[in-house]
Scaffold this active site. Sequence first.
Site, short mmCIF file in Angstrom:
data_model
loop_
_atom_site.label_atom_id
_atom_site.label_comp_id
_atom_site.label_asym_id
_atom_site.label_seq_id
_atom_site.Cartn_x
_atom_site.Cartn_y
_atom_site.Cartn_z
N LYS A 111 51.53 -71.09 -9.06
CA LYS A 111 50.27 -71.73 -9.41
C LYS A 111 49.47 -71.87 -8.12
O LYS A 111 49.87 -72.60 -7.21
CB LYS A 111 50.49 -73.10 -10.05
CG LYS A 111 49.17 -73.75 -10.47
CD LYS A 111 49.32 -75.21 -10.83
CE LYS A 111 47.93 -75.80 -11.05
NZ LYS A 111 47.97 -77.27 -11.09
N GLY A 172 43.33 -85.85 -11.77
CA GLY A 172 43.68 -87.27 -11.86
C GLY A 172 42.58 -88.19 -12.33
O GLY A 172 42.76 -89.40 -12.35
N ALA A 198 44.04 -80.18 -15.48
CA ALA A 198 43.41 -81.30 -14.76
C ALA A 198 42.33 -82.00 -15.56
O ALA A 198 41.52 -81.38 -16.24
CB ALA A 198 42.84 -80.87 -13.42
N GLY A 199 42.36 -83.33 -15.48
CA GLY A 199 41.31 -84.17 -16.05
C GLY A 199 41.59 -84.71 -17.43
O GLY A 199 40.92 -85.63 -17.89
N ASN A 220 49.50 -84.04 -15.84
CA ASN A 220 50.45 -84.84 -15.07
C ASN A 220 50.09 -86.32 -15.13
O ASN A 220 50.82 -87.14 -15.67
CB ASN A 220 50.48 -84.34 -13.63
CG ASN A 220 51.45 -85.09 -12.74
OD1 ASN A 220 51.46 -84.89 -11.54
ND2 ASN A 220 52.30 -85.95 -13.28
N THR A 221 48.93 -86.67 -14.58
CA THR A 221 48.57 -88.08 -14.41
C THR A 221 48.52 -88.84 -15.73
O THR A 221 48.93 -90.01 -15.80
CB THR A 221 47.21 -88.19 -13.70
OG1 THR A 221 47.24 -87.40 -12.50
CG2 THR A 221 46.90 -89.63 -13.33
#
Length: 271
Positions: A111, A172, A198-199, A220-221
């Site tokens: 990645k 994040g 992301a986001g 993830n977050t």
Amino acid sequence: MNKKNNEDSLIISDKKFKSRLMIGTGKYKNIQEAIKSIEASKTSIVTVAIRRTHYAKKMGKSNLIDGLNWKKLWLLPNTAGCETAEEAIRIAILAKEINKRIGQIDNNFIKLEVISDSKYLLPDPIGTLKAAEYLVNQEFSVLPYIYPDPILAKQLEDIGCKTIMPLGSPIGSGQGLKNLHNIQTIIAHAKVPVIVDAGIGTTSEANQAMEIGASAILLNTAIAKSKNPPLMADAMRLAVISGRKCCLSGKMSRKKQADASSPDNGILKLI
């Protein structure tokens, strides 16, 4: 979808994966919580920042790579923390050695993240393209993380990247799909899997990304920073499955006015 066995695998670089939810490994309270969340998500692919892992090993500390069953999971090493193409290339080469160490000798996935902006964490398009071209020529399966720019997405696909990974919003941030039109444009024209990365902060956002045709989600977050990460991991798993099925089934078209479900003819009239 494979009608013969009802299989709907995610295919990247000729490798099949059952789950369309990819999980990151940062920001958890501890390794045990991360492992439980990964198990609850039923993910096939786990991404790990190689710089962080390498640092932990040098300091004699345990890391998540040592705690996961790599016979059931596929490692997606990432170049998080790299500010230049040159740095990303060095980390990618190191990643291959880690893949071998866990027994995934044929794993050439990377990645690719090149982020020179430490405040907004937006990917560097020029550095990403430069590193991607070099790594593709070195027979890596490159999964580039980009701002949702349809032109850059096409260029990366043309040089041989195996996916395109546009951000929904900054890393994040939990802002959701702030670049929906651009992501839809990338999906409409791409001949490789498009993975929204992301986001995403909620299940509805993950579901929406899959409904518009994304091949997979990487997050993830949203899991790691929830009050109950394993429960949120399971919720995200279900959201991705639901969104994928909605996309495959073909949703109804929107209308400007009501359209009765019952037919006009045959209505029982009261006298």
